[in-house]
Design a protein around this motif. Structure first.
Motif, PDB file in Angstrom:
ATOM      1  N   GLN A 109       0.933  -1.192  -0.008  1.00 37.87           N
ATOM      2  CA  GLN A 109       0.007   0.066  -0.075  1.00 37.87           C
ATOM      3  C   GLN A 109       0.998   1.232   0.064  1.00 37.87           C
ATOM      4  O   GLN A 109       0.390   2.284  -0.581  1.00 37.87           O
ATOM      5  CB  GLN A 109      -1.127   0.148   1.156  1.00 37.87           C
ATOM      6  N   ARG A 110       1.901   1.173   0.798  1.00 41.14           N
ATOM      7  CA  ARG A 110       2.781   2.414   0.896  1.00 41.14           C
ATOM      8  C   ARG A 110       3.472   2.577  -0.533  1.00 41.14           C
ATOM      9  O   ARG A 110       3.515   3.699  -1.015  1.00 41.14           O
ATOM     10  CB  ARG A 110       3.806   2.177   2.067  1.00 41.14           C
ATOM     11  N   ASP A 111       3.919   1.556  -1.109  1.00 41.98           N
ATOM     12  CA  ASP A 111       4.376   1.783  -2.336  1.00 41.98           C
ATOM     13  C   ASP A 111       3.559   2.332  -3.550  1.00 41.98           C
ATOM     14  O   ASP A 111       3.909   3.231  -4.330  1.00 41.98           O
ATOM     15  CB  ASP A 111       4.815   0.292  -2.843  1.00 41.98           C
ATOM     16  N   ALA A 112       2.211   2.001  -3.338  1.00 36.50           N
ATOM     17  CA  ALA A 112       1.245   2.496  -4.109  1.00 36.50           C
ATOM     18  C   ALA A 112       0.923   4.097  -4.154  1.00 36.50           C
ATOM     19  O   ALA A 112       0.871   4.740  -4.967  1.00 36.50           O
ATOM     20  CB  ALA A 112      -0.291   1.701  -3.949  1.00 36.50           C
ATOM     21  N   VAL A 113       1.010   4.539  -2.666  1.00 31.62           N
ATOM     22  CA  VAL A 113       0.778   5.846  -2.226  1.00 31.62           C
ATOM     23  C   VAL A 113       2.018   6.602  -2.949  1.00 31.62           C
ATOM     24  O   VAL A 113       1.867   7.690  -3.532  1.00 31.62           O
ATOM     25  CB  VAL A 113       0.453   5.971  -0.802  1.00 31.62           C
ATOM     26  N   ILE A 114       3.081   6.088  -2.723  1.00 28.17           N
ATOM     27  CA  ILE A 114       4.342   6.633  -3.208  1.00 28.17           C
ATOM     28  C   ILE A 114       4.374   6.705  -4.806  1.00 28.17           C
ATOM     29  O   ILE A 114       4.796   7.952  -5.525  1.00 28.17           O
ATOM     30  CB  ILE A 114       5.740   5.956  -2.740  1.00 28.17           C
ATOM     31  N   ALA A 115       3.779   5.797  -5.541  1.00 28.76           N
ATOM     32  CA  ALA A 115       3.907   5.829  -6.859  1.00 28.76           C
ATOM     33  C   ALA A 115       2.940   6.817  -7.453  1.00 28.76           C
ATOM     34  O   ALA A 115       2.873   7.602  -8.287  1.00 28.76           O
ATOM     35  CB  ALA A 115       3.544   4.380  -7.508  1.00 28.76           C
ATOM     36  N   LEU A 116       1.699   6.966  -6.674  1.00 28.85           N
ATOM     37  CA  LEU A 116       0.652   8.044  -6.846  1.00 28.85           C
ATOM     38  C   LEU A 116       1.384   9.409  -6.652  1.00 28.85           C
ATOM     39  O   LEU A 116       1.284  10.103  -7.519  1.00 28.85           O
ATOM     40  CB  LEU A 116      -0.555   7.907  -6.178  1.00 28.85           C
ATOM     41  N   LEU A 117       1.843   9.710  -5.622  1.00 29.25           N
ATOM     42  CA  LEU A 117       2.696  10.922  -5.394  1.00 29.25           C
ATOM     43  C   LEU A 117       3.654  11.287  -6.514  1.00 29.25           C
ATOM     44  O   LEU A 117       3.667  12.495  -6.909  1.00 29.25           O
ATOM     45  CB  LEU A 117       3.263  10.949  -3.926  1.00 29.25           C
ATOM     46  N   ASP A 118       4.305  10.370  -6.573  1.00 30.66           N
ATOM     47  CA  ASP A 118       5.467  10.538  -7.921  1.00 30.66           C
ATOM     48  C   ASP A 118       4.646  10.891  -9.269  1.00 30.66           C
ATOM     49  O   ASP A 118       5.240  11.613  -9.875  1.00 30.66           O
ATOM     50  CB  ASP A 118       6.282   9.283  -8.281  1.00 30.66           C
ATOM     51  N   ALA A 119       3.381  10.518  -9.570  1.00 27.60           N
ATOM     52  CA  ALA A 119       2.880  10.794 -10.665  1.00 27.60           C
ATOM     53  C   ALA A 119       2.366  12.451 -10.607  1.00 27.60           C
ATOM     54  O   ALA A 119       2.348  13.000 -11.760  1.00 27.60           O
ATOM     55  CB  ALA A 119       1.608   9.976 -10.976  1.00 27.60           C
ATOM     56  N   PHE A 120       2.381  13.049  -9.277  1.00 32.62           N
ATOM     57  CA  PHE A 120       1.908  14.179  -9.477  1.00 32.62           C
ATOM     58  C   PHE A 120       3.313  15.174  -8.995  1.00 32.62           C
ATOM     59  O   PHE A 120       3.413  16.526  -9.514  1.00 32.62           O
ATOM     60  CB  PHE A 120       1.113  14.617  -8.240  1.00 32.62           C
ATOM     61  N   LEU A 121       4.270  14.868  -8.276  1.00 31.77           N
ATOM     62  CA  LEU A 121       5.400  15.495  -8.076  1.00 31.77           C
ATOM     63  C   LEU A 121       6.580  14.540  -8.283  1.00 31.77           C
ATOM     64  O   LEU A 121       6.805  13.357  -8.110  1.00 31.77           O
ATOM     65  CB  LEU A 121       5.351  15.838  -6.357  1.00 31.77           C
ATOM     66  N   PRO A 122       7.907  15.228  -8.702  1.00 28.60           N
ATOM     67  CA  PRO A 122       9.048  14.760  -8.742  1.00 28.60           C
ATOM     68  C   PRO A 122       9.341  13.683  -7.690  1.00 28.60           C
ATOM     69  O   PRO A 122       9.220  14.434  -6.421  1.00 28.60           O
ATOM     70  CB  PRO A 122       9.990  15.523  -9.501  1.00 28.60           C
TER      71      PRO A 122
END
Length: 126
Positions: A109-122
């Motif tokens: 779940q944490r990896d999925a949240v980080i991937a989502l954040l990476d889509a919006f921010l570098p």
């Protein structure tokens, strides 16, 4: 009270998140050690920006119980607002809330949240 609002922001946002009125929070906020309860008037004054005294340790414990938050988090926010103690560095209350929630996720779940954040921010630089 200073122009800092760390504590009031935390109390207000958590109260709203739990869908608690001033009265229901005051009823739930009882210090487990002393039995001291919250005053609805103090909560209302706090959230509406009226002058209030800094909360006592018993009041912080009562709020921790009523808001289902770690005592240390309330202490940190109260220290920042009432005494100018910035122990959290450059992190906002929202960032601390996010970090706390991330700590409760599984690795996947944490990896999925980080991937989502990476889509919006570098990604943060290392």
């Amino acid at each position: 009270m200073t122009d800092r609002t760390h504590f009031v922001d935390l109390v207000r946002s958590r109260r709203e998140q739990l869908h608690l009125s001033y009265l229901s929070l005051a009823a739930a906020a009882v210090d487990p050690e002393t039995g001291e309860s919250m005053s609805t008037g103090w909560l209302h004054r706090l959230e509406t920006g009226k002058p209030v005294n800094a909360p006592s340790f018993a009041v912080l414990r009562a709020l921790a119980a009523g808001l289902n938050l770690p005592l240390a988090r309330l202490q940190q926010a109260a220290g920042a607002q009432f005494f100018g103690m910035e122990t959290g560095g450059r992190y906002s209350v929202e960032a601390l809330q996010l970090a706390e929630r991330l700590g409760n996720l599984t690795d996947k779940q944490r990896d999925a949240v980080i991937a989502l954040l990476d889509a919006f921010l570098p990604p943060a630089s290392k």
